[in-house]
Design an enzyme around this catalytic site. Structure first.
Site, mmCIF file in Angstrom:
data_model
loop_
_atom_site.group_PDB
_atom_site.id
_atom_site.type_symbol
_atom_site.label_atom_id
_atom_site.label_comp_id
_atom_site.label_asym_id
_atom_site.label_seq_id
_atom_site.Cartn_x
_atom_site.Cartn_y
_atom_site.Cartn_z
ATOM 1 N N ARG A 116 0.849 -1.201 0.000
ATOM 2 C CA ARG A 116 0.000 0.000 0.000
ATOM 3 C C ARG A 116 0.877 1.240 0.000
ATOM 4 N NH1 ARG A 116 -5.868 -0.618 2.786
ATOM 5 N NH2 ARG A 116 -6.670 -2.011 1.186
ATOM 6 N N GLN A 121 -1.023 2.331 -6.010
ATOM 7 C CA GLN A 121 -2.457 2.580 -5.874
ATOM 8 C C GLN A 121 -3.281 2.095 -7.067
ATOM 9 O OE1 GLN A 121 -2.927 6.728 -4.854
ATOM 10 N NE2 GLN A 121 -2.620 6.336 -2.672
ATOM 11 N N ASP A 124 -4.193 -1.597 -6.589
ATOM 12 C CA ASP A 124 -4.803 -1.990 -5.318
ATOM 13 C C ASP A 124 -6.187 -2.600 -5.525
ATOM 14 O OD1 ASP A 124 -5.600 -2.305 -2.731
ATOM 15 O OD2 ASP A 124 -5.305 -0.224 -2.131
ATOM 16 N N SER A 127 -8.757 -2.505 -2.506
ATOM 17 C CA SER A 127 -9.533 -1.272 -2.378
ATOM 18 C C SER A 127 -10.631 -1.176 -3.428
ATOM 19 C CB SER A 127 -8.609 -0.053 -2.479
ATOM 20 O OG SER A 127 -7.765 0.036 -1.350
ATOM 21 N N TYR A 221 -4.377 -0.917 7.930
ATOM 22 C CA TYR A 221 -5.401 -1.679 8.623
ATOM 23 C C TYR A 221 -5.310 -1.447 10.124
ATOM 24 C CZ TYR A 221 -5.937 -4.301 4.270
ATOM 25 O OH TYR A 221 -6.153 -4.653 2.968
#
Length: 359
Positions: A116, A121, A124, A127, A221
């Site tokens: 991450r 991004q 990902d 997500s 997280y």
């Protein structure tokens, strides 16, 4: 470099790893072969893939195989030494399956293990799929509730808005907040990470402060709470939950069972007709009464434990996942060849099995 897209064999998996739109945008050094019918359940025909420049045939001979779900034992048997595989592999819990891939000599890249970091991004997939799940959870809650979500002012009187509580303010939780707010509900949210309070409030929701705070991992997280913190959290939540019409639970700890946030006693205290949508059902659920894969009514409360929620919206879930895959493929391809740069933190971080090359 040849990329293969197999048809998903896991029951209920309706997504596809690459969609025609993305196939047409891959680099000139990349060719794609799609198994017949691979995209049908997501709304993408074989002809659409052909028009995008892909061929329809055997995907297992490709240099890189891209999937949604981890390969079955039969599919693992079709992989070969030195081949690359990209999929959701659950590396923290599916130890035997990972060992089987390692025994074949496959370079396996877990979508869950993409670092991450800013550069990663676009890759990902966690997500992107959590966005789908959070959106759908709010719709499910609205559908199962026997009342309106928004406030309505009618000739027959005013109907007050429904109150929705979102547990966990990660990507799924934030999307659930945004969607429930757009539908007109009064939304509150709780997360043990105080840093997300600003995000929650920026979406128009109220941050529920229970006096319990946890730390955040490097990946963003929440760390698992201590037993004392868990006890204090449950006591506070138990007193607050009955005031809400719907609870959307999204809290998760990677590689661990989902934290139990909604006790059976809290469910019994909720009003009849209330709804709990448990997005953590796949790892046991945030509610003590959740039955993974089932929808039940307990104490007059509907508890939705649907698993693999993104697959219930396969078209857009596949489109988002496909864009993630394209970014990863672009990272692994150079001049039409598969090049694995182990000095790249994304390549090294996402790889869960690696072919050992003799010195």
């Amino acid at each position: 470099m040849l990329v293969g897209v197999p048809k998903e064999m896991v029951p209920g998996e309706r997504r596809v790893a690459l969609v025609p739109e993305t196939v047409g945008r891959l680099g000139k050094g990349v060719q794609v072969v799609v198994e017949a019918g691979a995209g049908e359940q997501a709304g993408f025909t074989d002809d659409a893939y052909r028009e995008a420049g892909a061929t329809v045939g055997d995907p297992w001979a490709a240099d890189v195989v891209v999937k949604v779900a981890a390969p079955t034992a039969a599919e693992t048997g079709r992989l070969r030494d030195g081949q690359a595989l990209i999929a959701f592999l659950s590396p923290l819990t599916s130890v035997d399956e990972i060992q089987q891939l390692a025994a074949v000599g496959v370079h396996a890249f877990a979508l869950e293990s993409i670092p991450r970091i800013t550069r990663a991004q676009p890759m990902d997939a966690l997500s992107s799929q959590a966005t789908v799940a959070g959106y759908k959870a709010a719709l499910v809650a609205a559908d199962r509730l026997p009342r309106f979500l928004p406030m309505l002012m009618t000739a027959a009187g005013t109907i007050p808005p429904a109150k929705v509580l979102v547990l966990g303010a990660g990507v799924a939780g934030l999307q659930a907040i945004a969607t429930a707010r757009r539908l007109g509900a009064v939304v509150s949210a709780f997360d043990v990470r105080p840093a997300v309070r600003e995000q929650v409030e920026s979406l128009g929701a109220t941050f529920l402060d229970l006096g319990v705070q946890g730390e955040e991992t490097a990946g963003g997280y929440a760390r698992e709470l201590t037993p004392d913190q868990q006890g204090a959290q449950q006591v506070e939540l138990q007193g607050r939950i009955p005031g809400f019409d719907a609870v959307i639970a999204t809290a998760a700890v990677p590689g661990r069972p989902a934290p139990k946030l909604v006790t059976a006693e809290a469910v019994r205290a909720m009003r009849p007709g209330s709804v709990i949508v448990d997005l953590a059902a796949e790892t046991g659920g945030n509610c003590e009464l959740t039955r993974p894969g089932e929808e039940i009514v307990a104490e007059g409360v509907t508890i939705v434990g649907t698993t693999n929620v993104p697959s219930t919206m396969p078209t857009h879930a596949s489109q988002l996942l496909s864009r993630n895959m394209a970014s990863i493929i672009d990272l692994l391809e150079r001049d039409g060849e598969l090049v694995l740069d182990w000095d790249d933190e994304i390549v090294a971080g996402a790889c869960v099995t690696r072919k050992q090359v003799a010195a």
